[in-house]
Scaffold this active site. Sequence first.
Site, mmCIF file in Angstrom:
data_model
loop_
_atom_site.group_PDB
_atom_site.id
_atom_site.type_symbol
_atom_site.label_atom_id
_atom_site.label_comp_id
_atom_site.label_asym_id
_atom_site.label_seq_id
_atom_site.Cartn_x
_atom_site.Cartn_y
_atom_site.Cartn_z
ATOM 1 N N ARG A 112 29.117 7.696 -9.155
ATOM 2 C CA ARG A 112 28.817 7.866 -7.821
ATOM 3 C C ARG A 112 29.443 8.461 -7.171
ATOM 4 O O ARG A 112 31.070 8.558 -7.618
ATOM 5 C CB ARG A 112 28.627 6.280 -7.450
ATOM 6 C CG ARG A 112 28.402 6.063 -5.965
ATOM 7 C CD ARG A 112 26.864 6.030 -5.804
ATOM 8 N NE ARG A 112 26.441 5.706 -4.367
ATOM 9 C CZ ARG A 112 25.512 5.834 -4.085
ATOM 10 N NH1 ARG A 112 24.519 6.705 -4.565
ATOM 11 N NH2 ARG A 112 25.014 5.202 -2.791
ATOM 12 N N THR A 387 15.846 10.504 -4.700
ATOM 13 C CA THR A 387 16.766 10.102 -5.865
ATOM 14 C C THR A 387 15.807 10.601 -7.038
ATOM 15 O O THR A 387 14.648 10.745 -7.065
ATOM 16 C CB THR A 387 17.088 8.819 -5.978
ATOM 17 O OG1 THR A 387 17.730 8.466 -4.487
ATOM 18 C CG2 THR A 387 17.709 8.225 -6.918
ATOM 19 N N ASP A 429 24.923 6.147 2.882
ATOM 20 C CA ASP A 429 24.861 5.050 2.247
ATOM 21 C C ASP A 429 25.645 3.840 2.602
ATOM 22 O O ASP A 429 25.673 2.722 2.119
ATOM 23 C CB ASP A 429 24.699 5.125 0.735
ATOM 24 C CG ASP A 429 23.186 5.618 0.255
ATOM 25 O OD1 ASP A 429 22.387 5.453 1.094
ATOM 26 O OD2 ASP A 429 23.278 5.856 -0.880
HETATM 27 N N1 GLY Z 1 20.810 7.294 -2.019
HETATM 28 C C1 GLY Z 1 20.276 6.188 -2.718
HETATM 29 C C2 GLY Z 1 20.904 5.080 -3.323
HETATM 30 O O1 GLY Z 1 21.903 5.284 -4.041
HETATM 31 O O2 GLY Z 1 20.620 4.048 -3.405
#
Ligand code: GLY
Length: 582
Positions: A112, A387, A429
């Site tokens: 991430r 995504t 996010d």
């Molecule tokens: N950007 C979408 C997620 O990580 O849930």
Amino acid sequence: MEKTHRVATAIVFGAVLTLLAPILALQLDYLRYHWRLAPSDTHGDKAMVVSAHGLASEIGRDVLAAGGNAFDAAVAVNFALAVVYQQAGNIGGGGFIVYRLADGTNGALDFREKAPLAARRDMYLDADGNVIKNASLRGHLAVGVPGTVAGMVVAHEKFGSMVWADLLTPAIKLARDGFVLSHKGARMFNRYQSDFSELNIHTPNVLKARGWQAGDTARFPMLAETLTRIAKNGRNGFYKGPTAQMIVAEMGSGGGLITQADLDAYRPVWRAPIRFSYRGHEVISMPPPSSGGVALAQLLKGAEPYQVGRMGHNSAAHIHMMVELERRAYADRASYLGDPDFVDVPVDRLVSNAYVKARMASIDPWQKTDSTEIREGHVDRIESVETTHVSIVDPAGNAVAMTTTLNGNFGSKVVVRGAGFFLNNEMDDFAIKLDYANQFGLLGNSQNAVAPGKRMLSSMTPTIVTKDGDLRLVVGTPGGATIITSVFQTIMNVVDFGMSAQQSVNARKAHSQWQPDMVMLERGTLSVPTQIGLMRRGHRLYAWPRFKYELGRVEAVLIGVDGGREGAADYTRGEDDRASGF
Ligand code: GLY
């Protein structure tokens, strides 16, 4: 008098029609959907790759056919998607892998994005404490430190069997020689032309004055050079040298925060997956900083006491049960979840049988619970929707579920000058302001506040299901907050309703997430009696047109009792999505 009567009748008739219009619209879609025959699964005796683009799936299949394993295929598919599916496939974003080896060993890889070291909790607020519109969504300040390339490198180092550079060759070839754009590919590039122009001070390749047409050959020579540097130098081909210099220069030119120190500091993390049982199956899913595994565990454990298979798929009772479970799971998501390297996340407690039982005990099968009764003050935010997910099973039985993202379509819309790839807008996010309703009408929580080097909370839910020690299902999807509920429904479709891979992927999906207090329905989900059944229980129904096109694009591989691999790509919602196996 007669005229007054006619006017009154017309008004009453108009009012009734207005009230019924949403129901009738949903009903038309319901009939249209149920008239269409579901396409059949793609069958492979040995191996299967399912992704958002047929060219990428074929590349993965070729890697497996040449003797590579599921991780080799995942690397090759990821880099191919970074070329042919640039709205979400990426090297400028991040993602997660959940894997299960043929011997049953399993794990999770977190690549991430992270907040840059110069990031601050209030970086998206003005001097008066108000949110600066779009600052976390568009342009350079929205970009988190990318993790994808580092993730691919460590996955390959630990599990790969083929030569790294060879896995990038097909992607380099696609970028250099070009590939033919589909209708959807051309449409996506065209939809964002003004953003590309506004948010870049150079002219990225994706800008085209006359617009893109289906059938055009799209070439990305700068991206080919960047991929070549990564092929030659691995991690250093991205986080050091010319690519890194171009990223840092791009940031400097647009007010972004990422420096060479951020790139040097970035490391992916191997994490223990969330594991739990559901009706005799073992489910293996992504832990924090994804909310996916925790919420999925709460939802499936919460569903287990119900006789789901007898409820009727997408019946009022079925949807009511899902929505009430989701209401509670998403309220917990908002209050408790964040980056476990920064905040205390009580994962064990949240997924314990005793907690889930007590948490779900207040569900009334005949009446919805108002979201305000569940918890006040702390509410959640929804991520934007773009995504992409890849499901892979190799001939030996190793399985990889990989979900990656730029966050929004084409992320921040910023293309790194000279390097030719999009950077994410993952900073959105984070909860950019406590209790601030974002553009989706949702709020944020301090567990997920911005901090230097912290990972933003995700909903990505790459998941693997086994039964009696055998691999059964590899599944995942894009769709922001709807990712979790789409995976939840796909697993129930297989386990409780006995659907095939393709039926479970194609099945219409519903979504609810505590706030806003409504049931979002993909068109074609509900018959009129079901809609009435839900409204009588107090639910507000909302037909979400985008759901049809953008969300819940599940890509799955189901293992049959004979060991065959049934691949199901969601090409009813996507277009380019394909399964490819042998
Ligand atoms: N950007 C979408 C997620 O990580 O849930």
